[in-house]
Each structure stands twice: as structure tokens, then as C-alpha cells.
Design an enzyme around this catalytic site. Structure first.
Site: not given
Ligand SMILES: [Zn+2]
Length: 300
Positions: A2-3, A54, A137, A290
């Protein structure tokens, strides 16, 4: 992960649901998720829901005897809850007053019954509504911090300017990025100490909108490039916010298939699909470790 737009969407939703509510109880299913004293939040009334980069914040105030001074109040009783969703975090609010808030990393069970097997912490409010923090996670965290200590949090101190605020001018962005002259543009945009809140999705999108190859070094950018990049960063993030982030809208099926939920993206997760601008096949490369997407025709 999520950003900024995903966390902003959660923030806007929670502001309508929990301000004025008191935290009646807190259940900690995974002790490592929550740092600080959970007892400090019980009885706290939600005063504010905010976002920085964030990170989602909830400011609480407790009732204290009227004889207490304002200074004493804020020093002893006001705490802030900070949430960082990291890779797989979700915030889900459910209650009778209004639609549920479902935000964060998309999974198949996020719209189902809560808690589920990835639920780590549950907050119960005075009106019976609940806020679930889920995290498959377990990299995400919640911190309970006294307001007087908030400014001393090292990760908040080192954050760059907020890209959707007025302070984020072309001049500010240019100066910030030039601090990492030798880095690829996309890597620099994602550096939280230069610009707050931009991650992998919106960095790829911003470079596309600017027509800039994400591998180019910051030092190679012209004034015109910086101008288009500035617009690209703001437009990509604002588009994300307008669509309710990449989680909420366009999350078409309950299978949690990534790649189908982000229909407004130009390049992100669109490898080998035609560019929406010129039809050329979108390329996927690895940059700074990335996955990075670009149109070899539109981005120079
Ligand atoms: Zn193209």
C-alpha cells in the site's frame, strides 16, 4: 505494498466513521505487531485521523479531571496510534453506521468475515464497531506513542515533503531529487527521505506520465524533464486517490488476482500489454531490485 493513495483512502473513510468514538477494548492476537502500552489507548476518544507518507495515524484523547491543566492533559493522556501496513497490511472497519472500510494489500479474504487468520490486532469502539489490523506477512506494525514523543520518532523526522501538499513545488521536488544525482530517477522518487509516500506502483506511473525512462540518472534530467516529472508524480498519486487507491475500486473479483485491480494504471503490472498511448508492448525490467514497467516508445 500500500502506498500514499491507498493509505489516504483508508484515512478519508475512517474520518467519517470513528471520530468521536472511544476505544472500548483492544485484542492483541500477535504481540509483535503492537509496540508500546496498549492500556494507554483504552478509553481514548478519537480526535483525528491523519496520514504522513504511508503511515496512518489516529490521535486519541482521554477524559481527565477538569482540574488538570491543558499541559498535564497532553503530556500524560494524549496518545497517537500509528499504523504502517508495509507489504501485506490491511485496515478493515466494520460497524452498523456506514459501509465497511476495506483498505490495504488486496487479498481474497479481505471482504469476508473478520477476524480471519491474518488478523493481528482488533480495536473495539464504544458504538460496537470494530477495526481489524490484518497482516499476512507480519512486517506491518502499530505503535502507541505519547503525543509529546511523536516529533522524536526517527522515521517521521527523516520523511521528505508530502507530494499532494502545496509545499511540494517544482523547486522543492527538483532540489530533493538532486540530492541523489547519481541514482536512477525511479529509485530517487521512491526514496522516502526525498518524497514521502511514493512506492513502486506510482513511481512507475509517474515516469510514464513524464515520458522519462525510469533508468535515467537524476543528473541527466533537464528543466523540462523535472517539470513533467513534477506533474507526473502529482497526477499519478491524485489519480490513485480519486480511484480510492489500488485496493478499493477496480478490485473486480474475490480471487485477489493482482494485475486486475489496477485498471487505471498505464504501465504498472501491464508487461507485454499494449501501451495505452502508442500501442507498443510494455516492458518489465528490474531496477533497484524492484519490478519496473515502462513503454520503450513513450519514455526516453
Ligand atoms: Zn507508449
Amino acid at each position: 505494498m500500500p502506498e500514499l493513495p491507498e493509505v489516504e483512502t483508508i484515512k478519508l473513510g475512517l474520518q467519517k466513521r470513528i471520530i468521536g468514538q472511544k476505544i472500548a477494548n483492544i485484542e492483541i492476537l500477535n504481540p509483535k505487531t503492537l509496540e508500546g502500552n496498549p492500556l494507554e489507548v483504552i478509553g481514548g476518544e478519537v480526535k483525528e485521523v491523519f496520514r504522513r507518507a504511508k503511515v496512518l495515524g489516529i490521535t486519541l484523547r482521554k477524559d481527565v479531571p477538569e482540574t488538570s491543566s491543558e499541559i498535564l492533559r497532553s503530556a500524560q493522556n494524549d496518545v497517537t496510534l500509528l499504523f504502517h501496513l508495509k507489504m501485506s497490511g490491511q485496515v478493515i472497519w466494520q460497524g452498523k453506521k456506514g459501509d465497511p472500510i476495506i483498505g490495504g494489500h488486496p487479498t481474497s479474504d479481505m471482504r469476508g468475515e473478520q477476524p480471519n487468520k491474518s488478523t493481528r490486532v482488533i480495536f473495539s469502539f464504544s458504538d460496537g464497531s470494530k477495526l481489524f489490523f490484518n497482516d499476512q506477512r507480519k512486517f506491518g506494525w502499530i505503535k502507541v506513542i505519547k503525543n509529546s514523543d511523536l516529533q522524536n520518532q526517527s522515521f517521521l523526522k527523516t520523511l521528505g515533503p508530502e507530494p499532494l501538499e502545496k509545499e511540494f513545488t517544482l523547486k522543492v521536488m527538483t532540489e530533493q531529487l538532486l540530492r541523489r544525482k547519481n541514482q536512477p530517477v525511479k529509485v530517487a522518487i521512491m526514496d522516502q527521505s526525498l518524497i514521502a509516500g511514493v512506492g513502486n506502483i506510482y513511481a512507475s506511473e509517474a515516469c510514464f506520465l513524464a515520458g522519462i525512462d525510469p533508468r535515467r540518472k537524476v543528473s541527466s534530467l533537464s528543466d523540462e524533464d523535472f517539470k513533467r516529472l513534477h506533474k507526473g508524480v502529482i497526477t499519478s498519486l491524485q489519480t490513485g486517490v480519486d480511484h480510492g487507491g489500488s485496493t478499493l475500486s477496480h478490485f473486480v473479483d474475490a480471487e485477489g488476482q493482482s494485475g486486475k485491480f489496477l485498471t487505471f494504471a498505464y504501465v504498472y503490472n501491464r508487461a507485454k500489454q499494449p501501451c495505452k498511448n502508442c500501442g507498443t508492448s510494455i516492458e518489465k525490467i528490474t531496477l533497484g531490485g524492484r519490478g519496473t514497467y515502462l513503454c520503450p516508445q513513450c519514455q526516453k
